[in-house]
Design an enzyme around this catalytic site. Structure first.
Site, PDB file in Angstrom:
ATOM      1  N   SER A 240       8.697  11.380 -22.954  1.00  0.00           N
ATOM      2  CA  SER A 240       8.332  10.545 -24.249  1.00  0.00           C
ATOM      3  C   SER A 240       7.089  11.369 -24.843  1.00  0.00           C
ATOM      4  CB  SER A 240       7.801   9.123 -23.719  1.00  0.00           C
ATOM      5  OG  SER A 240       6.456   9.424 -23.172  1.00  0.00           O
ATOM      6  N   LYS A 241       6.866  10.899 -26.126  1.00  0.00           N
ATOM      7  CA  LYS A 241       5.817  11.538 -26.786  1.00  0.00           C
ATOM      8  C   LYS A 241       4.538  11.723 -25.999  1.00  0.00           C
ATOM      9  CE  LYS A 241       6.538  11.638 -31.604  1.00  0.00           C
ATOM     10  NZ  LYS A 241       7.252  10.672 -32.682  1.00  0.00           N
ATOM     11  N   ARG A 242       4.250  10.805 -25.091  1.00  0.00           N
ATOM     12  CA  ARG A 242       2.938  10.436 -24.417  1.00  0.00           C
ATOM     13  C   ARG A 242       2.837  11.566 -23.325  1.00  0.00           C
ATOM     14  NH1 ARG A 242       2.104   7.497 -19.938  1.00  0.00           N
ATOM     15  NH2 ARG A 242       4.107   6.585 -20.367  1.00  0.00           N
ATOM     16  N   ASN A 244       4.523  14.246 -23.434  1.00  0.00           N
ATOM     17  CA  ASN A 244       4.645  15.492 -23.948  1.00  0.00           C
ATOM     18  C   ASN A 244       3.522  16.283 -24.158  1.00  0.00           C
ATOM     19  OD1 ASN A 244       5.726  17.744 -25.313  1.00  0.00           O
ATOM     20  ND2 ASN A 244       7.293  16.210 -26.167  1.00  0.00           N
TER      21      ASN A 244
END
Ligand code: GLU
Length: 310
Positions: A240-242, A244
């Site tokens: 997820s973006k988090r 990443n």
């Protein structure tokens, strides 16, 4: 196919900053092309205008440069190439390989005759294949998928087989919002620019048989394909973006930690540079991997990324 001269490419979608998964795909395709002494082209897939984030194309390019990944020639922008996709669509329509479709998404979802989940939503049941219902307006354009197995030899995974009739059904080549679908644009551009080696993440493996079908229908050669492992979240799920760790907006990346991160990317791809290169600039790390490239060393399973600096 065994081309004399390799032309590879990286084709990011400018929907945000380059992320770790894309950096792995960029590096993998670069290694394959450069180890073969070939070209590595850069194509911005900026057709899906509702998803394009202004400024991210440049941000991605600057990030790739920072990581020592230098492309050959000018950057190709799909947004300026609509006429070529239109020509390809015309060829498909004129030969009867594609047809207008008037179905809405909701109709396709609700069709009782579409009980199978395809990989990307329900399998299109072919409602408009033999013509639109009276009074119905064309929305999208679809290509007719034969009920036959498409076989290709993945450079990393060996022989892969796909029957599109069982995975997607007739798929969209021009969307209801007037945007050319990824599958058509990629096929046209790979052919026009002579791309004969496509190395990308395994999340795109289901697209490959669709692109092979389009190549056959349009009379284009089929490139070599290889699908790289994906970076997962630490728990093995989707990154997820988090999670990443890169986010890879340029902020915070100086040349030394770019070198460190590249070391991790190369390790992920089975080409960890030796200890004496630790902390060296990314160009040096990549140079090592190009000269010592061996695709058999690339582990195939998707897994989390190990930060080599820890
Ligand atoms: N633009 C696609 C993406 O960013 C990749 C296309 C390709 O490599 O064929 O997922």
């Amino acid at each position: 196919m065994n081309p004399d001269y390799i032309v590879g490419r990286f084709a990011p979608s400018p929907t945000g900053p380059l992320h770790l998964g894309s950096l792995v795909a960029a590096t993998g395709s670069y290694l394959f092309a450069k180890a073969a002494g070939g070209l590595w082209l850069m194509r911005m897939e900026d057709l899906d205008t509702p998803r394009v984030v202004p400024g991210s194309a440049d941000d991605i390019l600057r990030t790739l440069e920072l990581f020592g990944l230098k492309w050959d020639g000018e950057v190709i922008y799909q947004s300026s190439r609509g006429d070529l996709y239109e020509d390809a669509l015309k060829i498909l329509l004129d030969s009867g390989a594609a047809y207008p479709c008037g179905c809405t998404r909701k109709e396709i979802r609700s069709l009782a005759s579409a009980p199978h989940k395809g990989e990307e939503g329900p399998i299109y049941p072919g409602t408009c294949r033999n013509g639109l219902a009276p009074g119905q307006k064309p929305r999208a354009y679809r290509v007719k998928v034969p009920d036959e197995t498409i076989i290709f030899d993945d450079l990393l995974r060996g022989e892969l087989r796909w029957n599109l009739a069982h995975t997607s059904g007739d798929f969209v080549v021009k969307r209801a919002d007037g945007i050319f679908a990824y599958q058509l644009a990629v096929t046209v551009d790979d052919a026009i620019f002579g791309v004969n080696q496509v190395i990308r993440g395994n999340d795109l493996v289901a697209s490959t048989p669709r692109q092979i079908l389009l190549q056959r229908l349009l009379g284009h050669p089929t490139p070599l394909y290889g699908h790289l492992p994906l970076v997962t979240a630490p728990d093995g799920g989707k990154l997820s973006k988090r999670d990443n760790l890169v986010g890879l907006a340029l902020a915070g990346f100086d040349i030394q930690n770019a070198g460190k991160l590249m070391e991790g990317v190369l390790a992920f791809l089975g080409h960890k540079p030796p200890a004496e290169l630790s902390g060296a600039p990314p160009e040096k790390q990549i140079e090592y991997a190009v000269s010592n490239f061996d695709p058999a060393q690339i582990p195939l399973q998707d897994r989390p990324f190990i930060d080599v600096t820890l």
